[in-house]
Design a protein around this motif. Sequence first.
Motif, PDB file in Angstrom:
ATOM      1  N   LYS A   9       0.907  -0.994   0.106  1.00  0.00           N
ATOM      2  CA  LYS A   9      -0.580   0.190   0.366  1.00  0.00           C
ATOM      3  C   LYS A   9       0.751   0.802   0.030  1.00  0.00           C
ATOM      4  N   PRO A  10      -0.090   2.509   0.026  1.00  0.00           N
ATOM      5  CA  PRO A  10       0.734   3.510  -0.394  1.00  0.00           C
ATOM      6  C   PRO A  10       2.258   3.805   0.900  1.00  0.00           C
ATOM      7  N   ASP A  11       1.653   3.801   2.043  1.00  0.00           N
ATOM      8  CA  ASP A  11       2.383   3.682   2.952  1.00  0.00           C
ATOM      9  C   ASP A  11       3.661   2.853   3.081  1.00  0.00           C
ATOM     10  N   VAL A  13       5.643   1.575  -0.060  1.00  0.00           N
ATOM     11  CA  VAL A  13       6.335   2.498  -1.042  1.00  0.00           C
ATOM     12  C   VAL A  13       6.796   3.586  -0.105  1.00  0.00           C
ATOM     13  N   GLN A  14       5.955   4.471   0.351  1.00  0.00           N
ATOM     14  CA  GLN A  14       7.033   5.959   1.050  1.00  0.00           C
ATOM     15  C   GLN A  14       7.468   5.471   2.124  1.00  0.00           C
ATOM     16  N   ARG A  15       7.612   4.489   2.370  1.00  0.00           N
ATOM     17  CA  ARG A  15       8.812   4.130   3.751  1.00  0.00           C
ATOM     18  C   ARG A  15       9.424   3.627   2.946  1.00  0.00           C
ATOM     19  N   GLY A  16       9.574   2.907   2.123  1.00  0.00           N
ATOM     20  CA  GLY A  16      10.888   2.470   1.134  1.00  0.00           C
ATOM     21  C   GLY A  16      10.644   0.612   1.322  1.00  0.00           C
ATOM     22  N   GLN A  39      -0.540   4.204  -9.720  1.00  0.00           N
ATOM     23  CA  GLN A  39      -0.940   4.608  -9.088  1.00  0.00           C
ATOM     24  C   GLN A  39      -2.815   4.855  -9.198  1.00  0.00           C
ATOM     25  N   SER A  67      -3.520   7.847  -3.058  1.00  0.00           N
ATOM     26  CA  SER A  67      -2.882   9.202  -2.201  1.00  0.00           C
ATOM     27  C   SER A  67      -1.670   8.525  -2.268  1.00  0.00           C
ATOM     28  N   SER A  68      -1.597   7.808  -3.287  1.00  0.00           N
ATOM     29  CA  SER A  68       0.473   7.816  -3.345  1.00  0.00           C
ATOM     30  C   SER A  68       0.100   6.389  -4.071  1.00  0.00           C
TER      31      SER A  68
END
Length: 147
Positions: A9-11, A13-16, A39, A67-68
Amino acid sequence: MEKTFVMVKPDGVQRGVVGEIVNRFEKKGYKIVAAKMMQVSKDLAEEHYGQHKERPFFGELVDFITSSPVFAMVLEGENVISSARVMMGATNPADAAPGTIRGDFAVSIGMNIIHGSDSPESAEREIGLWFDKSELTDYEVASHKWV
Ligand code: DAT
Ligand code: MG
């Protein structure tokens, strides 16, 4: 052989942690049949989570997943649908055991880092929703006879 739909999920991906999560499934012995960064549109999000339409958190869930970008995958292997869910841990990361993906990487139910199909019917529906047939590869993994 059984296939399932899994999405960071987007979290995540954002957290790598996409690589670390993919690594767990690869090391376990599952075959990656398809994978892509994408997206998510509102339409796809609402369709994917259709079973939760009447739940109070539906709007937040759709907002979050759009969201991301997400990292979507199709994994294949013996019992992969239920085993991938076991590897993910409980829906609420507060209840997810250490060693599971949610137990190790997530804190709150609103951002629980990963999705996995919960039954053969959902897996078939979700793979069809997220991937075109032409995106699914068909190959032999050399090490498979040792898994
Ligand atoms: P799972 O993702 O483990 O299959 P689910 O299908 O019941 O869980 O719910 C889908 C997602 O909705 C879940 O990953 C996080 C969110 N969610 C579920 N229950 C929630 C709740 N009570 N409050 C907020 N978000 C929730
Ligand atoms: Mg679910």
